[in-house]
Design a protein around this motif. Sequence first.
Motif, PDB file in Angstrom:
ATOM      1  N   SER A   2       9.745 -62.345 -67.979  1.00 37.28           N
ATOM      2  CA  SER A   2      10.220 -63.731 -68.132  1.00 37.28           C
ATOM      3  C   SER A   2      10.542 -64.383 -66.796  1.00 37.28           C
ATOM      4  N   THR A   3      10.696 -63.591 -65.730  1.00 38.35           N
ATOM      5  CA  THR A   3      11.077 -64.127 -64.418  1.00 38.35           C
ATOM      6  C   THR A   3       9.871 -64.372 -63.512  1.00 38.35           C
ATOM      7  N   CYS A   4       8.676 -64.147 -64.037  1.00 41.69           N
ATOM      8  CA  CYS A   4       7.468 -64.256 -63.209  1.00 41.69           C
ATOM      9  C   CYS A   4       7.322 -65.664 -62.623  1.00 41.69           C
ATOM     10  N   SER A   5       7.021 -65.723 -61.308  1.00 41.27           N
ATOM     11  CA  SER A   5       6.838 -67.005 -60.622  1.00 41.27           C
ATOM     12  C   SER A   5       5.371 -67.293 -60.309  1.00 41.27           C
ATOM     13  N   ALA A   6       4.553 -66.249 -60.247  1.00 42.64           N
ATOM     14  CA  ALA A   6       3.128 -66.425 -59.940  1.00 42.64           C
ATOM     15  C   ALA A   6       2.389 -65.147 -60.284  1.00 42.64           C
ATOM     16  N   VAL A   7       1.087 -65.273 -60.469  1.00 45.03           N
ATOM     17  CA  VAL A   7       0.198 -64.118 -60.597  1.00 45.03           C
ATOM     18  C   VAL A   7      -0.703 -64.130 -59.367  1.00 45.03           C
ATOM     19  N   ILE A   8      -0.809 -62.990 -58.694  1.00 46.98           N
ATOM     20  CA  ILE A   8      -1.595 -62.950 -57.458  1.00 46.98           C
ATOM     21  C   ILE A   8      -2.705 -61.909 -57.529  1.00 46.98           C
ATOM     22  N   TYR A   9      -3.711 -62.121 -56.676  1.00 51.92           N
ATOM     23  CA  TYR A   9      -4.778 -61.142 -56.472  1.00 51.92           C
ATOM     24  C   TYR A   9      -5.067 -61.108 -54.971  1.00 51.92           C
ATOM     25  N   MET A  48       1.886 -59.512 -61.339  1.00 53.87           N
ATOM     26  CA  MET A  48       2.863 -60.555 -61.672  1.00 53.87           C
ATOM     27  C   MET A  48       4.016 -60.445 -60.688  1.00 53.87           C
ATOM     28  N   MET A  49       4.370 -61.548 -60.051  1.00 56.46           N
ATOM     29  CA  MET A  49       5.432 -61.558 -59.038  1.00 56.46           C
ATOM     30  C   MET A  49       6.719 -62.041 -59.690  1.00 56.46           C
ATOM     31  N   CYS A  50       7.593 -61.069 -59.993  1.00 56.13           N
ATOM     32  CA  CYS A  50       8.877 -61.366 -60.628  1.00 56.13           C
ATOM     33  C   CYS A  50       9.913 -61.658 -59.545  1.00 56.13           C
ATOM     34  N   ASP A  53       8.469 -58.177 -54.296  1.00 53.36           N
ATOM     35  CA  ASP A  53       8.794 -59.399 -55.034  1.00 53.36           C
ATOM     36  C   ASP A  53       9.781 -60.265 -54.257  1.00 53.36           C
ATOM     37  N   VAL A  54      10.814 -59.601 -53.712  1.00 48.14           N
ATOM     38  CA  VAL A  54      11.841 -60.329 -52.957  1.00 48.14           C
ATOM     39  C   VAL A  54      11.221 -61.016 -51.748  1.00 48.14           C
ATOM     40  N   GLN A  55      10.400 -60.282 -50.996  1.00 45.14           N
ATOM     41  CA  GLN A  55       9.761 -60.840 -49.803  1.00 45.14           C
ATOM     42  C   GLN A  55       8.818 -61.994 -50.161  1.00 45.14           C
ATOM     43  N   PHE A  56       8.105 -61.849 -51.281  1.00 45.42           N
ATOM     44  CA  PHE A  56       7.172 -62.885 -51.722  1.00 45.42           C
ATOM     45  C   PHE A  56       7.923 -64.187 -52.013  1.00 45.42           C
ATOM     46  N   HIS A  57       9.035 -64.096 -52.730  1.00 45.99           N
ATOM     47  CA  HIS A  57       9.785 -65.305 -53.079  1.00 45.99           C
ATOM     48  C   HIS A  57      10.364 -65.982 -51.843  1.00 45.99           C
ATOM     49  N   ARG A  58      10.807 -65.162 -50.868  1.00 45.95           N
ATOM     50  CA  ARG A  58      11.318 -65.757 -49.626  1.00 45.95           C
ATOM     51  C   ARG A  58      10.194 -66.466 -48.875  1.00 45.95           C
ATOM     52  N   GLU A  59       9.077 -65.783 -48.789  1.00 45.88           N
ATOM     53  CA  GLU A  59       7.943 -66.336 -48.041  1.00 45.88           C
ATOM     54  C   GLU A  59       7.422 -67.618 -48.670  1.00 45.88           C
ATOM     55  N   MET A  60       7.325 -67.646 -49.995  1.00 45.06           N
ATOM     56  CA  MET A  60       6.760 -68.802 -50.700  1.00 45.06           C
ATOM     57  C   MET A  60       7.799 -69.880 -50.979  1.00 45.06           C
ATOM     58  N   LYS A  61       9.093 -69.548 -50.665  1.00 47.84           N
ATOM     59  CA  LYS A  61      10.195 -70.475 -50.929  1.00 47.84           C
ATOM     60  C   LYS A  61      10.280 -70.849 -52.410  1.00 47.84           C
TER      61      LYS A  61
END
Length: 804
Positions: free
Chosen positions: A231-238, A280-282, A289-297
């Motif tokens: 439910s917390t997913c922000s994006a799907v990546i490849y 899935m990036m939660c 996941d934490v680094q992805f959310h920081r990077e993508m803001k």
Amino acid sequence: MPMPKLSDIKNWSPEIEKAITEEWKKAEMWRFDSKKARKIYSIDTPPPYVNAPIHMGQAITCCYMDFFARYRRMKGYDVLFPLGLDRNGLPIEVGAEKKYNVSPFKITREEFLKYCEKLLNETSMESADTFAKLGISFTSYKEGKHIGAVYKTDSPEYRSLTQATFIELYKKGLVYEASRISNWDPKLRTTIADSEIDYKDIESSFVHVRWKVRGTGEEIIIATTRPELISTCSAVIYNPEDKRYERLSGKHAIIPLFGREVLIMAHPYAKIDKGTGLVMMCAGGDLTDVQFHREMKFTPIIAVSIDGTMNEKAGFLKGLKVKEARQKIIDKLKEEGLVAREERIIHRTPMSERSGAEIEFIEMPELYLKQVEFKDEVRKIAGKINFYPEESKEILDKWIDSVSIDWPISRRRFYATPIPLWISDDGKLTAVPPAGDYYEPWKKGSKPPAGSEVMKEGKIIGKINDKQFSGIKWSGETRVFDTWMDSSISELFILKYNENKEFFKKAYPATLRPQGKEIVRTWLYYTLLRGWLETKKPAFKDVWIHQHIVDEKGMKMSKRLGNVVDPQGLLREYGAEAIRLWSAIEGDLSRGDLKCSRERIKAEMKTLNKILNVSRFIMQFEKSGKFAHDNLTNTDRLFIDYVNELTSFCDESYDKYDFYNPAIKLRNFLWEIFASHYVEIVKARAYNQEGKFSKGESESARYTLHYLLERFLALIYPIMPQITTMIMNDKGIDLLRAEYPRAEKMKNKEPLKDIINIMTFNSVVWKKKQEKGISLREPLDGIEVPKELEKYEKDLIACHNLRL
């Protein structure tokens, strides 16, 4: 019990040691005089937690530190070797919870702290007693204001220094507050730093979930070990290199069961060969996941509460514990036909080093100390420090390389140093007190003290008593510091930073930091960072990194495995000297683990009794006065030359914290060279009962016997201080205050070569007599002394009663 004498002892025992160590502890003979100290050698000892008995690792590593301290005293240093007792933080809290069956979340903070203090009052000095029995020569075993006194990390004096250094860092803008996704220990309910995380391979479900692409209805499969966070997913990546999914770029995927849409995008965090290649990036599944959310803001959606249960963001999973939620959503996905397949895999899972709980990632406001921008400076100062062994520096270098975020220094716990801040009711102002006193802002009715400075957005805007702040209501900070904030100023504390500026200037940096490899990333790194922030200097001249003490099979000791070796039991059975000698000869602790063996420790009791027997034999002869070495016989000169060579070897090795190789050589000298060969060779000459030798030759033997004994005892003294001190006291020599012996000029360039030839010859003769069935004292025909041993011929003939 009076101090023992050699004449009163038949065999060495723990009872003999008790009289010696109790006297040492009582006498406080290693007190440090800062006014007289000129050549300072300081050891920043690791303070053991006091809520548990000293374990084998602490006992042995502390013995090594004592080796270092005693050697440096012999070299003329004023040694500062303080005993610290760690009484801060989670281990104390956990100990109190277990012993008294209380929870800090169910009683008041004041009540819980009283339980922590009760625990500490019952256990604190047990550690000191064990160290004293081990013969550890701490500067002092008493508390007080004197330099080198026993210190406690929860004392107002220690905590006030932690607070003082923080206050200055805060005012310089090096500390800030931010709401970030952080490592969260759900069991202890506190944020923890990256350095406090271990990783464990745990079996887990890898669930392949069916998703839909909006608009096209195309089915895509995404595999995850954390379906409860879907439910917390922000994006799907490849992965950008993965051609299979290029067509999906910019499209949106629909989250199963929840129906929310998220962007599909290319990103290198996705691994082509892991799962299906789609991820899935939660908000808080793992560090990536934490680094992805920081990077993508991206604004994270946090579905796990501080108590480790799911919150309203998790929908129908609310209120369940994480593992329960994981199973429930897997069942629900299967029920809806949304699981393509499920497999069991071994998953590398982040675990709390302190509690053993699986880490969650939760967004919380915490205080951060800047460290990322200082990585290069820490590398530079680390390069100025001598590491023993040299390769241990790689552990530090790799950790510095891995540091990617600033250090979260605030914790939501209780028995630790309070953060000395007060916050205005609107949250816009912070009152920072003057550095120096000990503050407890969390206490009811606490107010900012006089002289506090008021800060806004990182800048000082006035004093607390200014009229503009008269109507403001203040609330004390309730959080505490990460205990590494306390531990990382240990060298500053023992060298009296901010308290005795003259002494600190003379003594800093500390000479040595001895510690285990497993806390390089915490204690060593944080100390170097904090030391540099305070002084712009390296915190130490030398760092000695040790390995572990394990069981006989090389396994880590644990109560669960039932393989724990209790040092208190060993002390009762065999005493400290056997333990200390074993620890030195078992292996090089800086390069490999030591396998703890009761039998091998017990075996060294024979070495102790060998020392007693050799000493008794020698001390029956009156020691000749000053004997000119030019008058020594060739045999005596040879063995004196070897022990002088050994003196240089030990000195050079000890200076580099190597006590293993000297200990091996010294033990070999005692058993194989001194007792088994030299003593046997010169017995006849020392007694000279038949008058075969001149008075000078007999005096040479007696002089050399005493010389070799005294030199051996002096060289092995740092490792075995009790037996050596006792014997030398009987000879009128105070080893505790003696200088390290100077190696004298040698006549024989390679004394060991001739000694080995002599030992070989002796063995040949003894074997011949054994074959003939005659005693070693009976005469033997037909054996000639080899040409290369001609200059020792008279002694060898007399020793073996050879008839040429």
